[in-house]
Design a protein around this motif. Structure first.
Motif, PDB file in Angstrom:
ATOM      1  N   ILE A   2       0.986  -0.897   0.011  1.00  0.00           N
ATOM      2  CA  ILE A   2       0.254   0.337   0.166  1.00  0.00           C
ATOM      3  C   ILE A   2       1.177   1.255  -0.151  1.00  0.00           C
ATOM      4  O   ILE A   2       1.977   0.837   0.634  1.00  0.00           O
ATOM      5  N   ASN A   3       0.735   2.395  -1.039  1.00  0.00           N
ATOM      6  CA  ASN A   3       1.418   3.703  -0.976  1.00  0.00           C
ATOM      7  C   ASN A   3       0.743   4.385   0.226  1.00  0.00           C
ATOM      8  O   ASN A   3      -0.627   4.551   0.347  1.00  0.00           O
ATOM      9  N   LYS A   4       1.523   4.742   1.587  1.00  0.00           N
ATOM     10  CA  LYS A   4       1.086   5.578   2.504  1.00  0.00           C
ATOM     11  C   LYS A   4       1.585   6.703   2.108  1.00  0.00           C
ATOM     12  O   LYS A   4       1.516   7.743   2.561  1.00  0.00           O
ATOM     13  N   ARG A   5       2.248   7.582   0.788  1.00  0.00           N
ATOM     14  CA  ARG A   5       2.558   8.784   0.491  1.00  0.00           C
ATOM     15  C   ARG A   5       1.778   9.792   0.240  1.00  0.00           C
ATOM     16  O   ARG A   5       0.289   9.575   0.069  1.00  0.00           O
ATOM     17  N   ARG A   6       1.287  10.724   0.413  1.00  0.00           N
ATOM     18  CA  ARG A   6       0.193  11.877   1.147  1.00  0.00           C
ATOM     19  C   ARG A   6       0.207  13.168  -0.089  1.00  0.00           C
ATOM     20  O   ARG A   6      -0.366  13.436  -0.619  1.00  0.00           O
ATOM     21  N   LEU A   7       1.863  12.375  -0.858  1.00  0.00           N
ATOM     22  CA  LEU A   7       1.895  13.672  -2.128  1.00  0.00           C
ATOM     23  C   LEU A   7       2.675  12.591  -3.345  1.00  0.00           C
ATOM     24  O   LEU A   7       3.000  11.631  -2.967  1.00  0.00           O
ATOM     25  N   PHE A   8       2.676  13.260  -4.518  1.00  0.00           N
ATOM     26  CA  PHE A   8       2.557  12.467  -5.743  1.00  0.00           C
ATOM     27  C   PHE A   8       4.614  12.198  -5.701  1.00  0.00           C
ATOM     28  O   PHE A   8       5.041  13.537  -4.959  1.00  0.00           O
ATOM     29  N   ARG A   9       4.963  11.354  -6.252  1.00  0.00           N
ATOM     30  CA  ARG A   9       6.528  11.874  -6.368  1.00  0.00           C
ATOM     31  C   ARG A   9       6.665  11.685  -8.194  1.00  0.00           C
ATOM     32  O   ARG A   9       6.111  11.222  -8.642  1.00  0.00           O
ATOM     33  N   VAL A  10       7.622  12.857  -8.561  1.00  0.00           N
ATOM     34  CA  VAL A  10       7.951  12.662  -9.995  1.00  0.00           C
ATOM     35  C   VAL A  10       9.430  11.790  -9.423  1.00  0.00           C
ATOM     36  O   VAL A  10      10.651  12.426  -8.953  1.00  0.00           O
ATOM     37  N   LYS A  11       9.384  11.258 -10.970  1.00  0.00           N
ATOM     38  CA  LYS A  11      10.516  10.359 -11.125  1.00  0.00           C
ATOM     39  C   LYS A  11      11.547  11.490 -11.863  1.00  0.00           C
ATOM     40  O   LYS A  11      11.204  11.982 -12.943  1.00  0.00           O
ATOM     41  N   ILE A  12      12.487  11.724 -11.567  1.00  0.00           N
ATOM     42  CA  ILE A  12      13.478  12.513 -12.004  1.00  0.00           C
ATOM     43  C   ILE A  12      14.280  11.685 -13.563  1.00  0.00           C
ATOM     44  O   ILE A  12      14.687  10.330 -13.073  1.00  0.00           O
ATOM     45  N   LYS A  13      14.168  12.136 -14.690  1.00  0.00           N
ATOM     46  CA  LYS A  13      14.803  11.532 -15.690  1.00  0.00           C
ATOM     47  C   LYS A  13      16.404  12.248 -15.955  1.00  0.00           C
ATOM     48  O   LYS A  13      17.125  12.688 -15.528  1.00  0.00           O
ATOM     49  N   GLY A  14      16.623  10.527 -16.489  1.00  0.00           N
ATOM     50  CA  GLY A  14      18.181  10.903 -16.119  1.00  0.00           C
ATOM     51  C   GLY A  14      19.275  10.656 -15.621  1.00  0.00           C
ATOM     52  O   GLY A  14      18.644   9.987 -13.885  1.00  0.00           O
ATOM     53  N   PHE A  15      19.900  10.934 -15.407  1.00  0.00           N
ATOM     54  CA  PHE A  15      20.946  10.678 -13.884  1.00  0.00           C
ATOM     55  C   PHE A  15      21.356  12.257 -13.393  1.00  0.00           C
ATOM     56  O   PHE A  15      22.266  13.002 -13.210  1.00  0.00           O
ATOM     57  N   GLU A  16      19.902  12.747 -12.740  1.00  0.00           N
ATOM     58  CA  GLU A  16      20.402  14.181 -12.493  1.00  0.00           C
ATOM     59  C   GLU A  16      21.402  13.906 -11.128  1.00  0.00           C
ATOM     60  O   GLU A  16      20.821  14.024 -10.099  1.00  0.00           O
TER      61      GLU A  16
END
Length: 120
Positions: A2-16
């Motif tokens: 179960i995802n317990k996160r309150r906020l969405f996550r944004v995947k970072i493209k590449g190797f930032e």
């Protein structure tokens, strides 16, 4: 799981790349690779081993969409990756004001719309 996160996550493209500073001591700086970010935390990769502890505070410095962020947090999880020598870590931000959280979420929305355009 179960995802317990309150906020969405944004995947970072590449190797930032980002910088992680231990205990506000700039002699203890580490370069890390961002995996994803939300308004309440981030995930990063590193070949270095760091402890999972609420008592070990780090400063995370990164740039996103031209804005530089300096956010404090602690490591809440770590997991070795199967196909390489990297370890993936999960971080929870601390001392984040409502204004900082709002600014971060706004930049994340901008980043997401720029890098993940829907193809209809």
């Amino acid at each position: 799981m179960i995802n317990k996160r309150r906020l969405f996550r944004v995947k970072i493209k590449g190797f930032e790349k980002a910088t992680m500073v231990y205990n506000d001591n700039y002699k203890n700086m580490f370069t890390i690779i961002l995996v994803n970010i939300s308004g309440s935390g981030l995930s990063f990769m590193s070949k270095k081993k760091f402890p999972v502890s609420r008592n070990k505070k780090f400063l995370f410095i990164f740039e996103l969409e031209g804005e530089e962020f300096h956010l404090k947090g602690f490591i809440i999880r770590k997991a070795p990756r199967e196909n390489d020598k990297f370890i993936e870590y999960g971080v929870k931000f601390t001392s984040l004001t409502t204004k900082q959280e709002s600014e971060l979420i706004s930049i994340l929305n901008k980043y997401q719309s720029k890098h993940y355009k829907l193809k209809i």
